[in-house]
Design an enzyme around this catalytic site. Structure first.
Site, PDB file in Angstrom:
ATOM      1  N   ALA A   1      40.975  19.086   6.053  1.00  0.00           N
ATOM      2  CA  ALA A   1      41.760  19.845   7.044  1.00  0.00           C
ATOM      3  C   ALA A   1      40.956  20.255   8.275  1.00  0.00           C
ATOM      4  O   ALA A   1      41.495  20.340   9.377  1.00  0.00           O
ATOM      5  CB  ALA A   1      42.339  21.087   6.377  1.00  0.00           C
TER       6      ALA A   1
ATOM      7  N   CYS B   1      18.828  15.920   9.185  1.00  0.00           N
ATOM      8  CA  CYS B   1      17.558  16.632   9.225  1.00  0.00           C
ATOM      9  C   CYS B   1      17.039  16.754   7.798  1.00  0.00           C
ATOM     10  O   CYS B   1      17.603  17.474   6.987  1.00  0.00           O
ATOM     11  CB  CYS B   1      17.777  18.011   9.821  1.00  0.00           C
ATOM     12  SG  CYS B   1      16.261  18.770  10.351  1.00  0.00           S
TER      13      CYS B   1
END
Ligand code: PLP
Length: 388
Positions: A201, A326
C-alpha cells in the site's frame, strides 16, 4: 529555505487525503475483531471482505484469491517460501532474477541454505530478462519462477505475460513482485498468467505495513507464520482492518486515475531527463527506453559519487535515492545496475529520481537548475584530489 522537493516516491509515498479519511473513519468506528461472531466483529468482517473485493477487482481476480499481509516483503516471502515448502516433494529448483528486491533475493538465499537450488537469471543492458532465458533455465525439478514486474531502481518492466505463458506451459508456479507497478500499469492476473502477485500500500499513497498477495485459486501454499485461521489459514493474526480498507481505497483510486497519472508522471520524467542531459556533460539514463514505469528515472553522472550527490541535493531540500544498498557502513554499487553490466564506478555515480502526483514542472526545473552546479563542483573536487 526553499520549498522541499520529494522525488523518492519509489521508496514510499505520503498518505493521500481520501485514504487518510478512510483510515480514520474505520479506525474510529469499526474496532471489532473480524473473527468475532457478534455485531462488532461482523461489522469489521464486512469492511474486510469489501476491501478484499475491491483489491481483487483492481487486478482482475476473484475476491477469495486475495490474502492481506503486512506489505510487499511479507507477500514475497509468503509467495516464495510458501510455494517452496508446499511443493518440496515435487522439486527443489527456483528461477528468479539477479535484479529482484532484497525481499525476494534474501528469501531465495535463505532457501538455498535449506537445500533448495536457485537460478538467478541475468538481465540485458536495458535491465530486462528475456523470456527464452526462463525457458532455458527450466528443469524437471523447477517448482517456481519469480520475476519482478518492474524494477524498483530503473523502472524497467519485464515481459511478464510471455514468462507467464512459459510457466503455464511447463506447469510451474509463477510469482511476480508487482509492488512498484500497481496504479502505474493496468494489472490483470489472467492476462499476465501469474499465480501469485505481491502488492504494497505505501507505494500508492496508502499506509505502511499493509499489502496483499494474490493467490490463484488452486495454487498450493504453505503458511510461513503459525497462528489462527485468518486469511484462509495462510496468514494468521488479527487483521488490521483500517489499514486494509485504506489499502483498498488507495489501490482503487490509483487504478481510476491511471491514464492521466501516467501521462503526468511521464511528462515530469522526460522534463527532468532532458533538462539534465542538456545541462550536464557525461550523463546517461539507465533502464529500458521502451518498457518502463513512468515515475522512475535512473541516471549516472560520470565521475561523481552518488551518495555525495544525494547528500548535497538533500542540503538543498531535494530528496532522491541512490538505489545502492548500504552494507557494513560502505555503500555498495547497486546490484541492479551491476547486473545490467554497468561498470561499478558508474553504478556508484547513479541517482534514482521517482516522481509522484504532487510533483510539479516548477519543482523539476528547480532540480535542473541546482544539480549541474553540484555535479560540476564534485567533479572539480575529484579532479583536484586526483592531482594531489
Ligand atoms: N518489492 C519491491 C519491488 C519494492 O520496491 C519494495 C519496497 O521497496 C518491496 C518489495 C518491499 O515492500 P514493503 O516495503 O511493503 O515491505
Amino acid at each position: 529555505m526553499n520549498e522541499r522537493i520529494y522525488l523518492d516516491h519509489a521508496a514510499t509515498t505520503p498518505v493521500r487525503l481520501e485514504v487518510l479519511q478512510t483510515l480514520n473513519e474505520i479506525l474510529s468506528s469499526t474496532f471489532g475483531n473480524a473473527s468475532s461472531i457478534h455485531t462488532f466483529g461482523q461489522e469489521a468482517k464486512r469492511v474486510l471482505e469489501e476491501s478484499r473485493e475491491t483489491v481483487a477487482g483492481c487486478i482482475g481476480a476473484a475476491s477469495g484469491e486475495v490474502i492481506f499481509t503486512s506489505g510487499g516483503t511479507e507477500s514475497d516471502n509468503l509467495a516464495i517460501r510458501g510455494t517452496a515448502y508446499a511443493l518440496k516433494d515435487r522439486g527443489n529448483h527456483i528461477i528468479t532474477t539477479a535484479i529482484e528486491h532484497p525481499a525476494v533475493l534474501n528469501c531465495c538465499g535463505a532457501l538455498e541454505e535449506e537445500g533448495f537450488e536457485v537460478t538467478y537469471l541475468p538481465v540485458d543492458l536495458e535491465c530486462r530478462v528475456h523470456p527464452e532465458w526462463v525457458l532455458e533455465a527450466m528443469r524437471p525439478e523447477t517448482i517456481l519462477v519469480s520475476v519482478m514486474f518492474a524494477n524498483n531502481e530503473t523502472g524497467s518492466i519485464q515481459p511478464i505475460a510471455e514468462i507467464g505463458r512459459i510457466a503455464r506451459r511447463k506447469g510451474v508456479v509463477f510469482h511476480t513482485d508487482a509492488v512498484q507497478v500497481a496504479g502505474k500499469v493496468h494489472l490483470d492476473v489472467d492476462e499476465l498468467g501469474v499465480d501469485l502477485l505481491s502488492m504494497s500500500a505505501h507505494k500508492i499513497y496508502g499506509p505502511k505495513g499493509v499489502g496483499g498477495l494474490y493467490v490463484r485459486k488452486g495454487t498450493k501454499l504453505h503458511p510461513i507464520v503459525y497462528g489462527g485461521h485468518h486469511e484462509k489459514n495462510l496468514r494468521p493474526g488479527t487483521e488490521n482492518v483500517p489499514a486494509i480498507a485504506a489499502f483498498a481505497r488507495a489501490l482503487e483510486l490509483a487504478g481510476s486515475e491511471l491514464p492521466s497519472a501516467r501521462e503526468n508522471l511521464e511528462r515530469l520524467k522526460e522534463r527532468l531527463a532532458s533538462g539534465l542531459e542538456g545541462a550536464i556533460e557525461q550523463v546517461q539514463r539507465n533502464g529500458s527506453a521502451t518498457e518502463y514505469l513512468p515515475n522512475i528515472l535512473n541516471m549516472s553522472f560520470s565521475g561523481v559519487d552518488g551518495e555525495a550527490l544525494l547528500l548535497n541535493l538533500d542540503l538543498m531540500g531535494v530528496a532522491v535515492s541512490t538505489g545502492s544498498a548500504c552494507s557494513s557502513g560502505a555503500a555498495e554499487p547497486s546490484h541492479v545496475l551491476m547486473a545490467m553490466g554497468i561498470d561499478p564506478w558508474l553504478a556508484q555515480a547513479s541517482l534514482r529520481f521517482s516522481f509522484g502526483r504532487d510533483n510539479t514542472a516548477e519543482q523539476i526545473d528547480r532540480v535542473v537548475e541546482i544539480l549541474p552546479d553540484i555535479v560540476n563542483r564534485l567533479r572539480d573536487l575529484g579532479d583536484a584530489r586526483a592531482r594531489r
